[in-house]
Design a protein around this motif. Sequence first.
Motif, short mmCIF file in Angstrom:
data_model
loop_
_atom_site.label_atom_id
_atom_site.label_comp_id
_atom_site.label_asym_id
_atom_site.label_seq_id
_atom_site.Cartn_x
_atom_site.Cartn_y
_atom_site.Cartn_z
N VAL A 1 0.84 -1.20 0.00
CA VAL A 1 0.00 0.00 0.00
C VAL A 1 0.87 1.25 0.00
N VAL A 2 1.76 1.36 0.99
CA VAL A 2 2.60 2.55 1.11
C VAL A 2 3.56 2.65 -0.07
N MET A 3 4.24 1.54 -0.39
CA MET A 3 5.20 1.58 -1.49
C MET A 3 4.51 1.75 -2.84
N GLY A 4 3.29 1.28 -2.96
CA GLY A 4 2.54 1.53 -4.19
C GLY A 4 2.28 3.01 -4.40
N VAL B 1 4.20 5.39 -3.21
CA VAL B 1 5.51 5.98 -3.51
C VAL B 1 5.86 5.76 -4.98
N ILE B 2 5.62 4.55 -5.49
CA ILE B 2 5.95 4.23 -6.88
C ILE B 2 5.17 5.12 -7.85
N VAL B 3 3.95 5.49 -7.49
CA VAL B 3 3.14 6.35 -8.35
C VAL B 3 3.44 7.83 -8.08
N LEU B 4 3.62 8.19 -6.82
CA LEU B 4 3.73 9.60 -6.45
C LEU B 4 5.06 10.20 -6.87
N LEU B 5 6.15 9.47 -6.69
CA LEU B 5 7.47 10.03 -6.99
C LEU B 5 7.63 10.38 -8.47
N PRO B 6 7.33 9.49 -9.40
CA PRO B 6 7.40 9.90 -10.82
C PRO B 6 6.44 11.03 -11.16
N THR B 7 5.28 11.05 -10.51
CA THR B 7 4.32 12.12 -10.78
C THR B 7 4.89 13.48 -10.36
N LEU C 1 10.01 5.81 -12.51
CA LEU C 1 8.95 4.85 -12.84
C LEU C 1 9.53 3.51 -13.26
N LEU C 2 10.55 3.53 -14.12
CA LEU C 2 11.16 2.29 -14.57
C LEU C 2 11.92 1.59 -13.44
N ALA C 3 12.61 2.37 -12.61
CA ALA C 3 13.42 1.78 -11.54
C ALA C 3 12.54 1.12 -10.48
N LEU C 4 11.57 1.85 -9.97
CA LEU C 4 10.73 1.32 -8.89
C LEU C 4 9.71 0.31 -9.41
N GLY C 5 8.99 0.68 -10.45
CA GLY C 5 7.99 -0.23 -11.00
C GLY C 5 8.62 -1.48 -11.59
#
Length: 246
Positions: free
Chosen positions: A100-103, A105-111, A126-130
């Motif tokens: 939940v939390v890391m999901g 982060v994965i969306v928020l940081l690239p945004t 996005l490529l690194a985390l996702g």
Amino acid sequence: MHPPQFPRIPPLYRSYTAPLHAAAMTDSLTDLVRRAQPATLLRLFLGILLPLIVLGLIGEDVLEKERFAFETPAMLWLHGHAGGALTAFSVFMNYFGGPVVMGVVIVLLPTIFWFTRHRPQALFALLALGGAAGVQAIMKRIFQRPRPELWPRLVAETGASFPSGHSTVAAALAVLVVLLLWHTRLRWPALVLGAGYYALMALSRVVLGVHYPTDVLAGGLTSLVWVLGTYQILRGRLLPRNAGRA
């Protein structure tokens, strides 16, 4: 009437020149390696090649269902000496590093990078985390390692054990931040904090008994290879123009 059209036969000289083209390509690759800076070669060896070798050796034993002799005694010793504070901290890290939390982060940081006009950094994040999260999910399906059953767990975890998803995403986030700040004055604080964050996440997974030590190690190695490989591909777009002079 038009004369019949026959398929065109390639000249015979092409078959003789093909080995010459292959030799020229090999010479070009050799020249590229020779021109590469020692720092680049060292980064590729320590960050990609060596972790891949170690990861392959561990993965081979996991596929063959072999046990690592040190893991069970080490986990039982850690469980017997882990106090209430460390256990409570491990439970917190379980939820903090969860999907939940890391999901978010994965969306928020690239945004954030995208809307602040840092488009290459947004793509990299996005490529690194996702990508790291996706790779570890695929590896879990391939290896199908059961989770340890050494004592009653305080948290509910399902799915395969190898590699650790929490450790993989934590390492990916740490390596991502370090690479983005490497050409600034914050490189060493970012390196220390990133390594500490991954180490604490890895330790918490073993303390809770939901992963073996090799699971968390494999998660860190997977992210190191993936994020550094992605960075190497996008490096020309991520680095500032004056990074070399700086």
